[in-house]
Design an enzyme around this catalytic site. Sequence first.
Site, PDB file in Angstrom:
ATOM      1  N   ARG A 179      57.927  22.801  91.007  1.00 30.85           N
ATOM      2  CA  ARG A 179      56.539  22.279  91.144  1.00 30.85           C
ATOM      3  C   ARG A 179      56.388  22.040  92.603  1.00 30.85           C
ATOM      4  NH1 ARG A 179      55.957  24.359  87.108  1.00 30.85           N
ATOM      5  NH2 ARG A 179      54.941  23.891  85.202  1.00 30.85           N
TER       6      ARG A 179
ATOM      7  N   GLY B 262      38.362   7.266  89.137  1.00 29.00           N
ATOM      8  CA  GLY B 262      39.844   8.028  88.595  1.00 29.00           C
ATOM      9  C   GLY B 262      40.707   8.106  89.619  1.00 29.00           C
TER      10      GLY B 262
ATOM     11  N   LYS C  38      38.254  25.742  83.945  1.00 25.62           N
ATOM     12  CA  LYS C  38      38.052  25.408  85.322  1.00 25.62           C
ATOM     13  C   LYS C  38      37.708  26.591  86.216  1.00 25.62           C
ATOM     14  CE  LYS C  38      38.758  21.447  87.245  1.00 25.62           C
ATOM     15  NZ  LYS C  38      37.967  20.351  87.781  1.00 25.62           N
TER      16      LYS C  38
ATOM     17  N   TYR D 132      42.257  24.776  79.585  1.00 24.08           N
ATOM     18  CA  TYR D 132      41.860  23.838  80.982  1.00 24.08           C
ATOM     19  C   TYR D 132      41.639  24.862  82.117  1.00 24.08           C
ATOM     20  CZ  TYR D 132      42.057  20.740  84.636  1.00 24.08           C
ATOM     21  OH  TYR D 132      41.935  19.984  85.851  1.00 24.08           O
TER      22      TYR D 132
ATOM     23  N   PRO E  16      43.927  21.222  94.792  1.00 21.77           N
ATOM     24  CA  PRO E  16      45.078  20.228  94.678  1.00 21.77           C
ATOM     25  C   PRO E  16      46.178  20.932  94.161  1.00 21.77           C
ATOM     26  CG  PRO E  16      43.040  19.155  94.109  1.00 21.77           C
ATOM     27  CD  PRO E  16      42.880  20.457  94.139  1.00 21.77           C
TER      28      PRO E  16
ATOM     29  N   ASP F  25      58.177  24.281  79.133  1.00 20.90           N
ATOM     30  CA  ASP F  25      58.345  24.329  80.540  1.00 20.90           C
ATOM     31  C   ASP F  25      57.266  24.495  81.248  1.00 20.90           C
ATOM     32  OD1 ASP F  25      61.039  23.677  80.818  1.00 20.90           O
ATOM     33  OD2 ASP F  25      61.629  25.768  80.865  1.00 20.90           O
TER      34      ASP F  25
ATOM     35  N   ASN G 163      50.295  19.788  92.563  1.00 20.06           N
ATOM     36  CA  ASN G 163      50.746  18.734  91.562  1.00 20.06           C
ATOM     37  C   ASN G 163      50.406  17.355  92.274  1.00 20.06           C
ATOM     38  OD1 ASN G 163      51.280  20.910  89.977  1.00 20.06           O
ATOM     39  ND2 ASN G 163      52.389  19.602  88.458  1.00 20.06           N
TER      40      ASN G 163
ATOM     41  N   GLY H  87      33.748  10.985  89.357  1.00 18.50           N
ATOM     42  CA  GLY H  87      35.090  10.500  89.037  1.00 18.50           C
ATOM     43  C   GLY H  87      35.552   9.625  90.060  1.00 18.50           C
TER      44      GLY H  87
END
Length: 311
Positions: free
Chosen positions: A207, A10, A138, A134, A161, A267, A163, A7
């Site tokens: 967040r 990315g 993971k 997802y 990590p 949400d 957001n 990645g």
Amino acid sequence: MRVLVTGANGFIGTALLPRLKKAGHETIAPSRLDYDLLEQARVRALFRDVQADTVIHLAARVGGIMANKAYPGEFIYQNMGMNTIFLEEARRAGVKRLIYSFCGCSFGKNAPNPIKEEYLFREGGLPDENAMFYSLGKAANHLQLVAYRRQHGLDWVSLIPGNAYGPHDNFSEKNSHVIPGLMRRFHFAKERGDKQVEVWGSGKPVRDFVYVDDVADAFVLALDKHHEELPINVSSGVGVSIRETAEAVAEAVGFEGKIAWDSSKPDGHMAKVFDTKRMRRILGFNPRVGLKEGIRKTYDWFAANQGKARL
Ligand code: GDP
């Protein structure tokens, strides 16, 4: 170290590569066109070809809340398919040191805030259902990593990590995360002179945002310092509502119209703020870029690179 980064082209990889080089590491950044990580034979060829002693595994199929809702089958297959093969081939190739980029959405949706790493699989029930395919995929491959540590004595670790946002993110209309998604929407609304922009959900979810350069710095530090089975959260530890986030993005972009809340959109997880004590203790790290500054830097990049931004 001779570090293989998947990645690498990315979002996080683009910030990480120059930092690894600066820290004196040799980097290997294979293209997905040469090595399809869903093909076991190609993954085996990759390890044979590059002879890496260390791996940072960032490659993933990712997206924001609506992409997760729209493509759950692709998200679970592509991530679990790739990760299951990749970790096994890394083990067979004798990779002793590996960092897996895990995700904060795998914590239980009702886990108390701030979310400590030890709450994983223990507090708050299942992950939020919009991104569950997802998140649990993971999480299953994080468990694969834990299993290999225990059975094979490998020094493989996970980082979580928060957001993340910043330059080189995905700025697409529907598949992006909230900051790049809103940045794009406000930017084009301003260009067209629109009076109103729709923002998803109620504005109430909270967040914990972290600038991509800070995430990349934490990965470099983790190479030396993180050897524990329990993952380490990498985030600011600061909770911000989506309403405040939208206002901050609108201000940076210079959009002065109205923000309308689209309650037909989900949400997701209501409050996802991470405990960062272990990050500070084990990595000796504190994020440097605050949200306002990070949004400004991200918008400067977006405005200058619309051609390059993944729209
Ligand atoms: P999450 O942390 O996995 O939920 O990641 P997202 O960045 O996709 O969403 C964060 C929150 O922002 C959710 O509550 C969304 O409903 C809200 N949100 C508001 N507008 C947008 C938007 O345009 N794109 C995205 N992705 N989320 C938005």
